[in-house]
Design a protein around this motif. Structure first.
Motif, short mmCIF file in Angstrom:
data_model
loop_
_atom_site.label_atom_id
_atom_site.label_comp_id
_atom_site.label_asym_id
_atom_site.label_seq_id
_atom_site.Cartn_x
_atom_site.Cartn_y
_atom_site.Cartn_z
N GLU A 8 7.80 32.79 16.98
CA GLU A 8 6.83 33.20 18.01
C GLU A 8 7.50 33.57 19.58
N VAL A 9 7.15 34.41 19.96
CA VAL A 9 7.46 34.86 20.82
C VAL A 9 6.73 34.37 22.07
N MET A 10 7.24 33.84 23.18
CA MET A 10 6.93 32.94 24.30
C MET A 10 6.73 32.93 25.86
N THR A 11 7.82 34.32 25.75
CA THR A 11 8.16 34.89 27.42
C THR A 11 6.47 35.11 28.02
N PRO A 12 6.30 35.08 29.13
CA PRO A 12 5.60 35.30 30.26
C PRO A 12 5.33 37.00 30.84
N ASP A 13 4.16 37.14 30.43
CA ASP A 13 4.00 38.91 30.72
C ASP A 13 4.05 38.97 31.90
N LYS A 14 4.60 37.83 33.27
CA LYS A 14 5.03 38.82 34.24
C LYS A 14 5.82 38.12 35.91
N PRO A 15 6.28 38.11 36.62
CA PRO A 15 7.21 37.47 37.00
C PRO A 15 7.10 35.64 37.28
N ILE A 16 7.65 34.94 37.38
CA ILE A 16 6.45 33.55 37.22
C ILE A 16 7.83 32.82 38.22
N PHE A 17 7.48 31.74 38.29
CA PHE A 17 8.54 31.12 39.37
C PHE A 17 9.61 29.90 39.26
N MET A 18 10.79 29.98 37.91
CA MET A 18 11.25 29.78 37.31
C MET A 18 11.61 28.34 37.49
N HIS A 19 11.70 27.59 36.71
CA HIS A 19 12.10 25.53 36.88
C HIS A 19 13.66 25.54 36.66
N GLY A 20 14.38 24.55 37.50
CA GLY A 20 16.22 24.19 36.95
C GLY A 20 16.96 24.21 38.16
N PHE A 21 16.68 24.70 39.08
CA PHE A 21 17.11 25.45 40.39
C PHE A 21 16.85 24.48 41.28
N GLY A 22 16.51 24.04 42.60
CA GLY A 22 16.08 24.09 43.43
C GLY A 22 16.49 24.87 44.66
N SER A 23 17.82 25.43 44.80
CA SER A 23 18.22 26.04 45.22
C SER A 23 17.40 27.80 45.06
N ARG A 24 16.58 28.11 43.95
CA ARG A 24 15.34 30.00 43.59
C ARG A 24 14.45 29.31 44.84
N THR A 25 14.67 30.84 45.21
CA THR A 25 13.44 30.57 46.73
C THR A 25 11.88 31.77 45.74
N SER A 26 12.45 32.40 45.02
CA SER A 26 11.81 33.84 44.25
C SER A 26 11.27 33.69 42.57
N LYS A 27 10.51 34.60 42.72
CA LYS A 27 10.21 34.31 41.18
C LYS A 27 11.22 35.22 40.40
N SER A 28 11.03 34.93 39.11
CA SER A 28 11.37 35.79 38.25
C SER A 28 11.40 37.08 38.23
N GLU A 29 12.68 38.29 37.72
CA GLU A 29 13.16 39.94 37.86
C GLU A 29 13.13 40.33 36.98
N GLY A 30 12.31 39.51 35.42
CA GLY A 30 12.35 40.77 35.03
C GLY A 30 12.65 39.69 33.53
N GLN A 34 14.22 36.97 25.07
CA GLN A 34 13.04 36.42 24.93
C GLN A 34 13.46 34.90 24.60
N LEU A 35 12.42 34.76 25.19
CA LEU A 35 11.96 33.23 25.01
C LEU A 35 10.70 32.75 23.69
N TYR A 36 11.42 32.08 22.66
CA TYR A 36 10.78 31.51 21.62
C TYR A 36 10.27 30.37 21.96
N ILE A 37 9.38 30.38 20.89
CA ILE A 37 8.74 29.16 19.93
C ILE A 37 9.38 28.49 18.47
N LYS A 38 9.31 28.26 18.18
CA LYS A 38 10.02 28.65 16.98
C LYS A 38 9.55 27.01 15.90
N ALA A 39 9.18 27.48 14.57
CA ALA A 39 9.08 26.09 14.23
C ALA A 39 9.53 25.79 12.45
N ALA A 40 9.70 24.36 11.78
CA ALA A 40 10.23 23.84 10.84
C ALA A 40 8.82 23.01 10.38
#
Length: 450
Positions: A8-30, A34-40
């Motif tokens: 199933e797609v889990m992509t947020p439907d609006k800009p979010i502040f992504m985590h992972g890089f401390g040097s980021r200073t603004s929200k996502s721009e698109g 797609q991001l997914y949840i997958k199950a087996a």
């Protein structure tokens, strides 16, 4: 055995502040992909559930909430569910409703890195958790209702996709490509085929940071792992491809190494890297040397405590305004100083370890956190002499790095950044003995259980 796969797609439907890089200073721009949840779901003598989530990770507020919901609705015990995170740095870090189990210091709704926890509002994160929980419950119900007869098989090979980022210099290390470093290059591939022999699932296990792209990327993406799965699903119609993130705490894609430094790959370069890993997976499948897994499942879990050094608050004073650092570092140091002074700092951390014995010849060892490739090599040496062992990091939570005794002695980023995570100091070297000892104990008990 019976199985079912779904996504199933889990992509947020609006800009979010992504985590992972401390040097980021603004929200996502698109959105790039797609991001997914997958199950087996796998059913033999007992039923097991693997969930993979295209996120940096989660705290225990998220994991415990999801597992408790699965137990309440479907009867799954916690050791019968693995939640593995791709660790993409172009997504979110997940939390749940229980503030007492929250890691804190980040919200998908924030505008930038904050100095105090009181500045954060988790209402958007909690709404997203409820969406994720309900989606996972719906996916699990679908799997339960659509199980089909089939076969599980495993193939193994090698891939040079990753490289160590810990280059020895004197008695320590620097952040640079270490081409000669010993890493776990094993690429393991599980396939699920139906009763007609048609392949329905590919689960591929390899350890590497999903950081082909860098902090300049502001598009939501699962980085190289998303591209690898797309290439596999295009090559094998009706297949669900699932990335099982391994022990890659200090590993980066080799393609991002440029001589003595690392570079951020462009989207096109990232896709080329992901395609290379897909070709390595296809190479294993094309050789056809897959061994059937004679499914008879056993599971066990442990949750030992890992301890930190009793670092003094004064140690962090120079970090609060160091010109070589950014706001992420400065604010983490300030929070750590305050927490040491008011007694709320953590000096120990529970560490989830789960072992699945799929049959007498196939085992899966899953560990919480950003686990070093050195643990993967250790585990396979200790319990993999007579069987195939899949090692997973980033599973059932991602709180901090999990270095080995050698890494703690050498220092460097993975050993010294615990203050990012509300931990008092570096881990004590004995955490390696604790982790390895628990794995050996669990494996012994499983191997001797009826």
């Amino acid at each position: 055995m019976r199985f079912c796969l779904t996504s199933e797609v889990m992509t947020p439907d609006k800009p979010i502040f992504m985590h992972g890089f401390g040097s980021r200073t603004s929200k996502s721009e698109g959105v790039h992909d797609q991001l997914y949840i997958k199950a087996a779901m796998l059913e033999a003598n007992k039923t097991l559930l693997i969930l993979t989530i295209d996120a940096l990770g989660s705290d225990r507020s998220f994991v415990v909430g999801i597992k408790d919901a699965l137990k309440e609705k479907f009867g799954f015990e916690h050791d019968e569910v693995l939640i593995n995170f791709s660790h993409t740095h172009h997504s979110v870090f997940l939390t749940g409703m229980d503030a007492g189990l929250r890691r804190g210091a980040y919200s998908m709704a924030q505008e930038g890195w904050t100095e105090s926890e009181e500045e954060l509002d988790y209402s958007e994160d909690e709404a997203y958790y409820l969406f994720m929980r309900d989606t996972i419950l719906r996916m699990t119900e679908y799997c339960r209702d659509h199980l089909e007869e089939g076969e599980l098989a495993i193939g193994r090979g090698k891939s040079g996709f990753a490289v160590s980022r810990r280059k020895p210099v004197g008695d320590g290390v620097v952040w640079a490509p270490y081409y000669e470093g010993e890493i776990d290059k094993e690429l393991l591939v599980l396939t699920l085929t139906d009763s007609s022999g048609a392949m329905k699932g590919i689960l591929y296990n390899y350890g590497c940071h999903t950081t082909a792209m860098g902090p300049d990327n502001l598009l939501l993406s699962n980085d190289f792992a998303g591209q690898t799965s797309r290439v596999l699903e295009e090559a094998y119609p009706d297949v669900t491809a699932i990335f099982l993130q391994g022990c890659g705490g200090e590993l980066k894609p080799l393609r991002s190494a440029a001589g003595s430094v690392f570079k951020s790959l462009s989207i096109a370069e990232m896709e080329e890297a992901g395609t290379e890993l897909a070709n390595d997976v296809k190479g294993i499948l094309n050789r056809g040397e897959l061994r059937p897994v004679r499914c008879k499942f056993k599971t066990a879990m442990a949750d030992p405590l890992l301890y930190t050094e009793q670092t003094e608050a004064a140690f962090y004073d120079p970090m609060t305004n160091h010109p070589d650092y950014n706001a992420f570092y400065w604010n983490a140091a300030k929070r750590t100083i305050r927490a040491i002074e008011d007694g709320t700092i953590k000096d120990r951390l529970p560490h989830c370890i789960c072992i699945w014995q799929l049959d007498d010849d196939t085992k899966l060892v899953a560990m919480e956190g950003e686990v070093s490739t050195e643990y993967s090599l250790l585990v396979k040496k200790l319990i993999g002499s007579s069987c195939t062992v899949l090692t997973l990091g980033y599973t059932n939570g991602v709180y901090s790095y999990v270095p080995t005794r050698k890494m703690i002695r050498e220092g460097g980023y993975e050993a010294g950044c615990n203050f990012f995570f509300h931990l008092r100091g570096p881990f004590v070297p004995e955490i390696e003995d604790i982790i390895v000892g628990q794995i050996v104990r669990l494996d012994y008990n499983l191997s001797n259980a009826e």
